[in-house]
Design a protein around this motif. Structure first.
Motif, short mmCIF file in Angstrom:
data_model
loop_
_atom_site.label_atom_id
_atom_site.label_comp_id
_atom_site.label_asym_id
_atom_site.label_seq_id
_atom_site.Cartn_x
_atom_site.Cartn_y
_atom_site.Cartn_z
N GLY A 245 0.80 -1.22 0.00
CA GLY A 245 0.00 0.00 0.00
C GLY A 245 0.83 1.27 0.00
O GLY A 245 0.28 2.37 -0.14
N ARG A 246 2.15 1.14 0.16
CA ARG A 246 3.01 2.32 0.10
C ARG A 246 2.95 2.95 -1.28
O ARG A 246 2.75 2.28 -2.28
CB ARG A 246 4.45 1.94 0.44
N THR A 247 3.18 4.26 -1.33
CA THR A 247 2.97 5.01 -2.58
C THR A 247 4.09 4.82 -3.59
O THR A 247 3.84 4.55 -4.76
CB THR A 247 2.82 6.51 -2.26
N THR A 248 5.34 4.94 -3.14
CA THR A 248 6.47 4.93 -4.08
C THR A 248 7.29 3.65 -3.94
O THR A 248 7.21 2.93 -2.93
CB THR A 248 7.39 6.13 -3.83
N GLU B 263 9.53 3.75 -0.87
CA GLU B 263 8.80 3.43 0.37
C GLU B 263 8.56 1.94 0.48
O GLU B 263 8.69 1.35 1.57
CB GLU B 263 7.47 4.18 0.40
N LYS B 264 8.19 1.31 -0.62
CA LYS B 264 7.94 -0.15 -0.59
C LYS B 264 9.22 -0.90 -0.25
O LYS B 264 9.22 -1.81 0.60
CB LYS B 264 7.40 -0.62 -1.94
N THR C 286 10.90 4.84 5.44
CA THR C 286 9.47 4.92 5.16
C THR C 286 9.04 6.30 4.70
O THR C 286 7.85 6.59 4.61
CB THR C 286 8.65 4.53 6.40
N ASP D 103 9.35 9.26 1.69
CA ASP D 103 9.73 9.48 0.28
C ASP D 103 10.41 10.82 0.13
O ASP D 103 10.04 11.77 0.79
CB ASP D 103 8.49 9.41 -0.60
#
Length: 201
Positions: A122-125, A128-129, A199, A201
């Motif tokens: 569910g992380r955006t970038t 982040e993942k 975590t 970005d």
């Protein structure tokens, strides 16, 4: 676990070996004793999708169906697996409250890993993942307070776990290194320098 271990058969697996495949009969439960394995599925378009990485101590193969849905494959040499006959283990769990309690705990741990992966995806970038994935692996390998750990899976494995391209994973790792969030000590070894930065970005 001594009562359950009385049923065990131990088998070694070479890197890339299949521990069980999709549609194989679900006649056993398993525990990884050493090494690393991946639980994965091959999608109709030929892409591979990894749904879990299995580390020493992890149980797997719990399923209500009669056949497995995923394949489990050894990632490194000398991956050793304990195998428990499912029916005999279920009988033992019904008769021994301690065994039954431990099996429930194992099932809850498996569900928690699946939930953690949902949060990572569910992380955006991509950064982040990948950062969240590194934090997950650090905690599972050595506990939340240890910052250096081995990352034995390939960039392709990580990509198939995070639903990213392998090149994107490599760029994200380079980006995190340049930011000072991690240090790549040597091949397959990572040191976390700044947990908060993993975590963000």
């Amino acid at each position: 676990m001594e009562a359950l271990d009385s049923l065990v058969t131990v088998t070694p697996h070479r890197r890339g070996a299949t521990i069980y495949g999709p549609d194989d009969p679900a006649e056993h439960w398993y525990r990884l004793l050493s090494g690393v394995a991946r639980k994965c599925a091959l999608l109709p378009d030929g892409r591979r999708h990894i749904v879990d990485f299995l580390l020493p101590g992890d149980f797997f193969g719990f399923i209500a169906r009669h056949e497995h849905r995923f394949a489990v494959e050894a990632i490194v040499e000398d991956t050793v697996v304990a195998r428990y006959p499912r029916r005999r283990a279920e009988v033992l769990a019904d008769s021994d409250p301690e065994v039954g309690r431990r099996i429930r705990e194992v099932a809850f741990e498996t569900m928690s890993r699946a939930q953690a992966r949902t949060l990572i995806l569910g992380r955006t970038t991509a950064a982040e993942k990948v950062g969240s994935f590194l934090l997950e692996m650090a905690e599972r390998w050595a506990g939340a307070t240890v910052d250096a750990f081995v990352l034995p899976m390939s960039r392709y494995d990580i990509a198939d776990y995070l639903a990213l391209a392998a090149e994107t994973v490599s760029r994200a790792l380079t980006d995190l290194k340049q930011r000072g969030a991690i240090a790549l000590v040597r091949a397959h070894r990572v040191r976390i320098v700044d947990r908060d930065a993993l975590t963000l970005d």
